[in-house]
Scaffold this active site. Structure first.
Site, PDB file in Angstrom:
ATOM      1  CG  ASP A  49      -1.760   1.224   1.351  1.00 38.88           C
ATOM      2  OD1 ASP A  49      -2.586   1.468   0.465  1.00 38.88           O
ATOM      3  OD2 ASP A  49      -1.575   1.959   2.348  1.00 38.88           O
ATOM      4  CD  GLU A 121      -3.415  -2.231  -0.872  1.00 41.34           C
ATOM      5  OE1 GLU A 121      -3.996  -1.141  -1.047  1.00 41.34           O
ATOM      6  OE2 GLU A 121      -3.481  -2.861   0.206  1.00 41.34           O
TER       7      GLU A 121
END
EC number: 3.1.26.3
Length: 229
Positions: A49, A121
């Protein structure tokens, strides 16, 4: 470490060959099936992320050198949000290779926005740890493609933006159809399809239903923007 054939196929679709394939194996492992010997992808998701965020912040500043922070922020959010990550995951068939527990698999885990977004992610983090930031950045920009330049459009309310796109071309208002409702009553997952009178359509699975409609609209809008500009 040798990885399964379907995971090798996924790595080819991803366009990256891992020096340490165990990183990819971990990125694809959901907590519902993890053990001490087979850790889940949550820590990689956390790292991925942040890598994605830095790449997108840098790309947006380069794409529009005159934009203010107030203009860049919603574009950034449109590019890094879970729905966009899940959309990329679907495009590369990530759901097909997720390692899930039986209950999660039976409840449609391979289609869930949250699981797909988290795994995307985690895959980004796996590439970052395997090859460094420059390679991870190149991968992200290749996968996100035209979305970076279209971020100003998709940062608006997706249903409103799609309706405006359709009306500008003389099409009827988009139609939203609930295809499925799955999971327990306290936490249902909705699969919604949005349809245009021209024949284009897209689906999304998430909760609540309004979010599924937005995600479906965003998926279709991104596809139309990439196709028609």
């Amino acid at each position: 470490m040798k990885i399964a054939a379907d995971t090798e196929d996924f790595a080819r679709r991803l366009g990256y060959s891992f020096t340490r394939p165990e990183l990819l194996a971990r990125a694809l492992t959901h907590s519902s099936i993890s053990t001490k010997a087979r850790p889940d992808n949550q820590r990689l998701e956390f790292l991925g992320d942040r890598v994605l965020g830095l790449v997108m912040a840098e790309a947006l500043m380069k794409a529009d050198r005159a934009a203010s922070e107030g203009q860049l922020a919603p574009r950034f959010n449109a590019l890094v949000r879970k729905e966009t990550c899940a959309e990329i995951a679907r495009e590369i068939g990530l759901g097909d290779v997720l390692r899930l527990g039986r209950s999660e698999m039976m409840s449609g885990g391979r289609r869930k926005e949250a699981l797909l977004g988290d795994a995307m992610e985690a895959v980004i983090a796996a590439v970052y740890l395997d090859a460094g930031f420059d390679v991870a950045r190149d991968l992200i920009l290749r996968l996100w493609g035209a979305r970076v330049n279209a971020a100003e459009t998709v940062s608006r309310d997706a249903k409103t933006a799609l309706q405006e796109w359709a009306q500008a071309r003389g099409l009827a208002r988009p139609e939203y159809v609930e295809l499925r409702r799955e999971g327990p009553d306290h936490a249902p997952q909705f699969t919604v399809e949005v349809r245009l009178s021209s024949g284009e359509s897209a689906t999304a699975t998430t909760a609540p239903k309004r979010a599924a409609e937005q995600a479906a609209a965003r998926t279709l809008l991104n596809r139309l923007e990439a196709k028609h500009g």
